[in-house]
Design a protein around this motif. Structure first.
Motif, mmCIF file in Angstrom:
data_model
loop_
_atom_site.group_PDB
_atom_site.id
_atom_site.type_symbol
_atom_site.label_atom_id
_atom_site.label_comp_id
_atom_site.label_asym_id
_atom_site.label_seq_id
_atom_site.Cartn_x
_atom_site.Cartn_y
_atom_site.Cartn_z
ATOM 1 N N ASP B 127 -39.196 57.811 1.487
ATOM 2 C CA ASP B 127 -39.182 57.785 2.943
ATOM 3 C C ASP B 127 -38.346 58.971 3.440
ATOM 4 O OD1 ASP B 127 -38.804 57.383 5.594
ATOM 5 O OD2 ASP B 127 -37.931 55.376 5.413
ATOM 6 N N LEU B 128 -39.034 60.096 3.720
ATOM 7 C CA LEU B 128 -38.318 61.326 4.062
ATOM 8 C C LEU B 128 -37.559 61.204 5.376
ATOM 9 C CD1 LEU B 128 -41.011 64.004 3.138
ATOM 10 C CD2 LEU B 128 -39.018 63.339 1.815
ATOM 11 N N GLU B 129 -38.192 60.545 6.378
ATOM 12 C CA GLU B 129 -37.520 60.433 7.674
ATOM 13 C C GLU B 129 -36.271 59.578 7.573
ATOM 14 O OE1 GLU B 129 -41.102 59.330 9.680
ATOM 15 O OE2 GLU B 129 -41.652 61.381 9.090
ATOM 16 N N GLY B 130 -36.391 58.485 6.845
ATOM 17 C CA GLY B 130 -35.243 57.587 6.676
ATOM 18 C C GLY B 130 -34.082 58.321 6.010
ATOM 19 N N SER B 132 -33.584 61.521 5.865
ATOM 20 C CA SER B 132 -33.116 62.580 6.745
ATOM 21 C C SER B 132 -32.166 62.020 7.803
ATOM 22 C CB SER B 132 -34.325 63.254 7.390
ATOM 23 O OG SER B 132 -33.910 64.118 8.401
ATOM 24 N N ALA B 133 -32.516 60.866 8.367
ATOM 25 C CA ALA B 133 -31.668 60.253 9.385
ATOM 26 C C ALA B 133 -30.332 59.834 8.785
ATOM 27 C CB ALA B 133 -32.378 59.042 9.993
ATOM 28 N N GLU B 134 -30.390 59.282 7.571
ATOM 29 C CA GLU B 134 -29.176 58.764 6.939
ATOM 30 C C GLU B 134 -28.249 59.901 6.494
ATOM 31 O OE1 GLU B 134 -29.017 55.458 6.977
ATOM 32 O OE2 GLU B 134 -26.988 55.413 6.118
ATOM 33 N N PRO B 138 -32.009 67.911 7.605
ATOM 34 C CA PRO B 138 -33.449 67.932 7.323
ATOM 35 C C PRO B 138 -33.743 67.663 5.840
ATOM 36 C CG PRO B 138 -32.707 69.974 8.391
ATOM 37 C CD PRO B 138 -31.495 69.221 8.023
ATOM 38 N N TYR B 140 -37.109 67.764 3.168
ATOM 39 C CA TYR B 140 -38.527 68.048 2.989
ATOM 40 C C TYR B 140 -38.922 67.848 1.538
ATOM 41 C CZ TYR B 140 -37.464 70.512 7.295
ATOM 42 O OH TYR B 140 -37.019 70.814 8.532
ATOM 43 N N ARG B 156 -39.879 75.412 9.163
ATOM 44 C CA ARG B 156 -38.744 74.565 9.536
ATOM 45 C C ARG B 156 -37.418 75.256 9.258
ATOM 46 N NH1 ARG B 156 -40.021 69.110 9.953
ATOM 47 N NH2 ARG B 156 -42.162 68.945 10.678
ATOM 48 N N TYR B 160 -34.429 76.126 11.767
ATOM 49 C CA TYR B 160 -33.069 75.654 11.480
ATOM 50 C C TYR B 160 -32.067 76.808 11.568
ATOM 51 C CZ TYR B 160 -29.288 73.296 8.964
ATOM 52 O OH TYR B 160 -28.086 72.739 8.617
ATOM 53 N N PHE B 191 -34.605 53.920 0.459
ATOM 54 C CA PHE B 191 -35.599 54.927 0.853
ATOM 55 C C PHE B 191 -36.553 55.378 -0.257
ATOM 56 C CE2 PHE B 191 -31.924 55.565 3.727
ATOM 57 C CZ PHE B 191 -32.540 55.114 4.886
#
Lengths: 80, 588
Positions: B127-130, B132-134, B138, B140, B156, B160, B191
């Protein structure tokens, strides 16, 4: 929890849980970085010829370590 | 100008990513810790020129090996706009802690999960978004080897860097990697989902044979035999073609042109420089093939298997399996193999490994042996002569370690990853083959021309009958004639001290023939025993000036370097003496 056997005692493909590392700090650091840490599951895949190293798997990582180090890693055999 | 650095554990594909980003040709292999130096390159990302540095692999931020310290110092001393942390998507269960450790130091981090294709094939979902948020940075997923996800990542990264501010990594607040294990396990559990048992892939099936207690070693020998048999089989016709071509150039263009030149000048340029360089140049196809095939082996992951198989033996001579792999790398060129010892933490263990690497039969020495064995032995025998020289090279290296292991006691921690087998990429193989050939051509156009010219002067001044070369040869006769090395060969040996690539060129100038004529001349003046003795001596005595300089630089000890040189010289003489006198005593 009491851990009697060491990594060196395991038979091939027997699943075990790592209990305790009694190796020196430097080797310990490397082993931990490779994933060999207390509470992880470990398996011996193969033993090298001529008293060569052990090939072990922790998670998705396979690596080799020597017999003398394996004798210093206490494990608990998992029967499953 | 923006600056970024690629950081990560060994064998996560940082150099492959570096090449993919910059179009560079950093050396890559499926072998942990191949990069021991910092490679840099420049790329245009969006509207910025970006300076990219590829650092040696680090297991954690507390590591003590020379290559790890180098990476550490670079991070502490360079103003970086971003640190790109490369993680192996298969091994997040043990690599995420490095991200947390760096994050805690306030590094502006971009996390790249490499080898996404392998993870997908193994049924691992991330889970890349999870993540990344944690991690608050970023994240990828890419596959640098095949370029999957790279255009997106470049875009990206450019975005950045627009808002980034350069900073150095301040290690004063460093926390132990172990402090992050609980958080790592938590991240992994939330994740990443992994099937309970990983499917048995081709790696497991292949390893059953390759690492077999009985079959493993024969497989290794057969593989090495195939490596140079193939080089020989494909390379020889190419070599003959090139020789014919250069011969035509000489007779059709150069000779008529030189007709009206003064005798000394035409002799110097046509029979000296041109003949010498021709003999050396015909080896370009061999160099290309040898290093291309070597790249296939490196990329496959076989090196780690060789280390596994040989560790039992190597531990008895005071080394570990990696020492054997460095010997194999030395088959290409001793210099990078000597630098590769930086992955060894223990200084004494490093010295012992550096002591034995110069004995490994490098590609420059291979040229000489290919030529001589082709000239003096039948086509069925020549490959065996070569194989015996490879075995002698390994035996002498190991014997040296055995003799000196007591003086270099080691406390080296030994645990080495066995990465899965990977298919070589045509681009890498080509880059390596061509890169080495280009270096060789550069060497041929500078050092070899100079060396060959010098040999010509030495052998023709003041006159051919009483030349300087003759005086030097006479001086060495008392030492060299007991091992069957005659006058003309001893001059070649003297130049071989500078670089083995010069030896054949020097020989052709000394005897005044090139290519096939040189082979015939040698066949008429030498017999098998003295030729083999010459080859043994050439193999052992000293690799070249660059290798000695590298030993000096890496060991930081003049005493050790002198010792290493003296040891090689004496072993070379003793081995050749025993062989030559023994063979003669037995009536050969």
């Amino acid at each position: 929890m009491k851990c009697m056997p060491t990594l060196a005692d395991l038979s091939l493909h027997q699943l075990a849980r790592i209990c305790n590392l009694r190796v020196n700090a430097e080797l310990g650091q490397r082993l931990v970085a490779l994933g060999l840490r207390p509470d992880r599951e470990i398996m011996v895949i193969r033993r090298g010829w001529f008293a060569g190293p052990l090939q072990v798997r922790v998670g998705a990582t396979e690596f080799m370590l020597r017999h003398d180090a394996a004798h210093l890693i206490d494990v608990e055999i998992l029967h499953s | 100008m923006k600056k970024i650095a690629l950081v990560g554990m060994p064998n996560t594909g940082k150099s492959t990513l570096f090449n993919r980003l910059t179009g560079g040709t950093a050396r890559v292999a499926n072998w942990p810790g191949l990069t021991v130096d910092i490679t840099t390159g420049k790329i245009l990302l969006g509207s910025f020129m970006v300076h990219v540095a590829d650092l040696p692999g680090i297991y954690d931020l507390e590591g003590g090996a020379e290559d790890e310290r180098l990476a550490h110092a670079f991070l502490a001393e360079t103003d970086l706009d971003a640190v790109v942390l490369v993680l192996n998507a298969m091994q997040l269960d043990r690599q995420l802690a490095l991200a947390l450790q760096l994050k805690a130091l306030g590094v502006s981090l971009v996390v790249l999960l490499n080898m996404a294709d392998e993870a997908r094939a193994a049924g691992i979902r991330i889970d890349l978004e999870g993540l990344s948020a944690e991690l608050a940075c970023p994240v990828y997923a890419v596959c640098a080897k095949h370029g999957e996800g790279m255009p997106e990542f470049n875009k990206r990264l450019a975005a950045y860097l627009r808002d980034s501010r350069p900073h150095r990594v301040d290690f004063s607040g460093l926390t132990a990697n172990a402090d992050w294990h609980a958080a790592e396990a938590d991240l992994f559990a939330r994740f990443v989902s992994r099937p309970p048992t990983l499917p048995a892939g081709p790696t497991e099936k292949l390893d059953r044979w390759v690492l077999h207690p009985l079959a493993g070693l024969p497989i290794f020998i057969v593989m090495m035999f195939c490596l140079f048999q193939l080089t020989y089989a494909i390379g020889s016709p190419l070599q003959d073609g090139l020789e014919y071509l250069l011969g035509t150039v000489k007779s059709a263009v150069l000779a008529p042109l030189a007709q009206n030149w003064p005798g000394f000048l035409s002799g110097f340029l046509v029979d000296g420089v041109f003949d010498g360089v021709t003999t050396v140049l015909t080896f370009a196809p061999i160099i290309f093939l040898f290093f291309s095939l070597m790249a296939v082996i490196e990329d496959s992951g076989y090196f780690s298997r060789a280390a596994f198989m040989m560790d039992g033996l190597m531990s008895r001579i005071g080394l570990d399996g990696r020492g054997f792999v460095m010997l194999m790398m030395g088959f290409g060129c001793n210099v990078p193999a000597l630098m590769g010892t930086r992955v060894i933490r223990d200084y004494k263990a490093r010295l012992l490994t550096m002591l034995i690497i110069p004995f490994s039969l490098c590609s420059a020495r291979l040229q000489i042996f290919l030529f001589l064995s082709g000239a003096l032995f039948s086509p069925t025998r020549a490959p065996w002569v070569l194989l015996s020289l490879y075995l002698a090279s390994i035996a002498i290296a190991m014997g040296s370690a055995l003799v000196f292991r007591k003086h270099f006691p080691s406390r080296e921690p030994f645990a080495l990853e066995l990465p899965p087998y990977r298919l070589p990429v045509a681009g890498h193989v080509w880059n390596r083959g061509w890169g080495e050939t280009r270096e060789f051509l550069k060497l041929a156009s500078t050092m070899i021309v100079t060396g060959v010219a010098l040999v010509w002067v030495l052998t023709h001044y003041p006159s051919e009958q009483a030349s300087l070369a003759g005086i030097i040869a006479d001086f060495f006769q008392p030492v060299l004639s007991p091992i069957g090395i005659q006058a003309e060969l001893s001059i070649a040996l003297l130049f071989g001290f500078v670089a083995k690539e010069i030896v054949l060129g020097a020989l052709s100038v000394i005897v005044g023939h090139e290519g096939a004529d040189l082979a015939t001349h040698l066949a008429n003046t030498l017999d098998g025993v003295s030729a083999y003795s010459f080859m043994l001596f050439t193999l052992i005595y000293i690799p070249c000036v660059s290798a000695i300089a590298t030993v000096r630089k890496e060991s930081k000890s003049l005493t050790f370097t002198s010792f290493s040189v003296l040891w090689s010289l004496s072993v070379a003489w003793v081995v050749s003496f025993v062989f030559y006198q023994g063979a003669r005593a037995l009536g050969f």
